[in-house]
Design an enzyme around this catalytic site. Sequence first.
Site, PDB file in Angstrom:
ATOM      1  N   ASP A  17      -1.481 -11.358   1.545  1.00  0.00           N
ATOM      2  CA  ASP A  17      -0.219  -9.751   2.232  1.00  0.00           C
ATOM      3  C   ASP A  17      -1.950  -8.661   2.080  1.00  0.00           C
ATOM      4  OD1 ASP A  17       0.957  -8.026   3.457  1.00  0.00           O
ATOM      5  OD2 ASP A  17       2.457  -7.505   1.904  1.00  0.00           O
TER       6      ASP A  17
ATOM      7  N   HIS B 178      -0.705   4.923   4.099  1.00  0.00           N
ATOM      8  CA  HIS B 178       0.009   3.997   3.132  1.00  0.00           C
ATOM      9  C   HIS B 178       0.393   4.085   2.389  1.00  0.00           C
ATOM     10  CE1 HIS B 178       3.524   0.958   2.722  1.00  0.00           C
ATOM     11  NE2 HIS B 178       2.984  -0.004   2.102  1.00  0.00           N
TER      12      HIS B 178
ATOM     13  N   GLU C  91       8.071  -3.915   6.819  1.00  0.00           N
ATOM     14  CA  GLU C  91       6.848  -3.458   6.939  1.00  0.00           C
ATOM     15  C   GLU C  91       6.139  -3.893   8.485  1.00  0.00           C
ATOM     16  OE1 GLU C  91       4.865  -4.795   3.141  1.00  0.00           O
ATOM     17  OE2 GLU C  91       5.510  -2.827   2.373  1.00  0.00           O
TER      18      GLU C  91
ATOM     19  N   GLU D 113       3.626  -4.742  10.452  1.00  0.00           N
ATOM     20  CA  GLU D 113       2.303  -4.996   9.750  1.00  0.00           C
ATOM     21  C   GLU D 113       1.935  -5.984  11.472  1.00  0.00           C
ATOM     22  OE1 GLU D 113       1.254  -7.134   6.158  1.00  0.00           O
ATOM     23  OE2 GLU D 113       2.665  -6.280   5.355  1.00  0.00           O
TER      24      GLU D 113
ATOM     25  N   ASP E 182       7.455  -7.424   7.509  1.00  0.00           N
ATOM     26  CA  ASP E 182       6.864  -7.707   5.963  1.00  0.00           C
ATOM     27  C   ASP E 182       8.322  -7.455   5.198  1.00  0.00           C
ATOM     28  OD1 ASP E 182       6.137  -9.672   4.370  1.00  0.00           O
ATOM     29  OD2 ASP E 182       4.353  -7.965   3.250  1.00  0.00           O
TER      30      ASP E 182
ATOM     31  N   ARG F  47      12.335  -2.621  -2.058  1.00  0.00           N
ATOM     32  CA  ARG F  47      11.786  -2.099  -2.383  1.00  0.00           C
ATOM     33  C   ARG F  47      12.473  -1.391  -4.063  1.00  0.00           C
ATOM     34  NH1 ARG F  47       7.481  -2.099   0.142  1.00  0.00           N
ATOM     35  NH2 ARG F  47       8.268  -0.938   2.225  1.00  0.00           N
TER      36      ARG F  47
ATOM     37  N   GLN G 255      10.923  -4.484  -5.833  1.00  0.00           N
ATOM     38  CA  GLN G 255       9.774  -4.226  -5.766  1.00  0.00           C
ATOM     39  C   GLN G 255       9.291  -3.332  -7.302  1.00  0.00           C
ATOM     40  OE1 GLN G 255       7.867  -2.818  -2.277  1.00  0.00           O
ATOM     41  NE2 GLN G 255       6.265  -2.573  -3.342  1.00  0.00           N
TER      42      GLN G 255
ATOM     43  N   LYS H  38       9.250  -9.622  -2.142  1.00  0.00           N
ATOM     44  CA  LYS H  38       8.672  -9.926  -1.013  1.00  0.00           C
ATOM     45  C   LYS H  38       8.234 -11.463  -0.754  1.00  0.00           C
ATOM     46  CE  LYS H  38       5.433  -5.943  -0.751  1.00  0.00           C
ATOM     47  NZ  LYS H  38       5.649  -5.082   0.591  1.00  0.00           N
TER      48      LYS H  38
ATOM     49  N   THR I 223       8.825 -13.075   5.791  1.00  0.00           N
ATOM     50  CA  THR I 223       8.103 -12.642   6.687  1.00  0.00           C
ATOM     51  C   THR I 223       7.914 -13.252   8.118  1.00  0.00           C
ATOM     52  OG1 THR I 223       6.861 -12.635   4.666  1.00  0.00           O
ATOM     53  CG2 THR I 223       5.910 -12.262   6.706  1.00  0.00           C
TER      54      THR I 223
ATOM     55  N   GLU J 267       8.853   5.038   3.297  1.00  0.00           N
ATOM     56  CA  GLU J 267       8.020   6.550   4.160  1.00  0.00           C
ATOM     57  C   GLU J 267       8.369   7.648   5.337  1.00  0.00           C
ATOM     58  OE1 GLU J 267       4.506   3.496   4.811  1.00  0.00           O
ATOM     59  OE2 GLU J 267       3.672   5.180   4.556  1.00  0.00           O
TER      60      GLU J 267
HETATM   61 CA    CA Z   1       3.489  -6.107   3.522  1.00  0.00          CA
END
Ligand code: CA
Length: 435
Positions: free
Chosen positions: A138, A145, A211, A213, A245, A249, A252, A265, A269, A375
């Site tokens: 990743d 970002h 996420e 991606e 993904d 948070r 994390q 994470k 995914t 975000e």
């Molecule tokens: Ca990611």
Amino acid sequence: MSTLNKTHDPAAKSWVETANLLEAEFSIQNLPFGVFSIGGGDKDIGVAIGDRILDMTAIEQHGLVRPDGERTVFDRAEINSFMALGPAVWSSTRAAIFDLLHIDNHDLRDDADLCRQVLVAMSEATMHLPIYVRSYTDFYSSQEHATNVGIMFRGPENALPPNWLHMPIGYNGRASTVVVSGTEIHRSWGQLKAPDEDAPHFAPCERLDIELEFGAIVGTPTALGETLTVADAYDKIFGYVLLNDWSARDIQTWEYQPLGPFQSKATATTISPWVVTREALEPFRVSTPERVKPLLPYLHEDAPGNFDINLEVQLTPEAAASVTLSATNYKYMYFSSAQQLAHHAASGCAMCTGDLLGSGTISGPDRSSCGSLLEITSGGKEPVSIADGATRTFLEDNDTVTLKGYCQADGHRVGFGMCVGKVLPAVVHRGHAGA
Ligand code: CA
């Protein structure tokens, strides 16, 4: 490095008429690969065309397309064997499929019996993971970002780490938890610690996020010790998928220093089921954004390495209408997937057929183009409005997240389909006394 050929002709049409509709994702210029089954039967490899799937396992058995001569590669449960054959074979196979489905070709279209055997309705198919995911890495390559998240985690002075403009930052993730679109995700457990708490507690994650991606899939491997130029790396990438993904948070924030994300994470995914080939994206190549600082020579890109791909994130609460959370574009990525792969191999790290490289969350310049709720809601401080007057900061149980993506050409699209996942409540945890 590939160039444009007949398979990119914007005027080309297929005798599978649904492929010719203006907003058809699976036009004859696309021809993505996937793995499907019908009614609980065996997995077969297919190519999407309009609202149909061309059964490549059957096509190969009938001798209509033979990528590897006598040896069969499409009678498998994933496309890795085909990917390992390399770019020349990918390209000749794409051309052969294009010919077979072209409106002027009568070989297959006029053989009703054969058509019934090799063309199936997408609506009847169950899609599976298209690749055996060898490893999952990743990255973190969107400057917008990384800046937005850096401000929240470390403050504006330290938003971008000092190394960020010089290399594609990444970490080794979990291949075992890469799942195909449609797989339901249970809210994860982990250690949580608010800034004003003295010690952590163990509980279901309260700040579950997405996420947005893009996943690049390595087709041809490198040997241990072999290094790559960015141009070499570009040629080794077979194709791309949408990638969500899932990220916890709160887990994390507490765990990520000093070795980076781990359990936050590792829950899941999700990738889309159709692998759009790199060759199909050739007409949509664009350059990476202007360099803020010059790159070291091994990361130099001498041809456009990004792609102009429209991306969208939708949220669908249980029994409520969908809302669009974000609309952005892959072209904003500061480092291309070829630069990521060249950097990955720079140490001599062996790269394998079926390695999946996540781009990192793709965010554009404003709030409506951000690829994560972290975000969009400024770290949960500014809830976003959704259907029926409700709001969200992070995902709630029974929310469904859908990623979409497509390239727009004059008169046709090259689409990625959908990458869908639903959040279910946390499971009862065997190690948690209070559960
Ligand atoms: Ca990611």
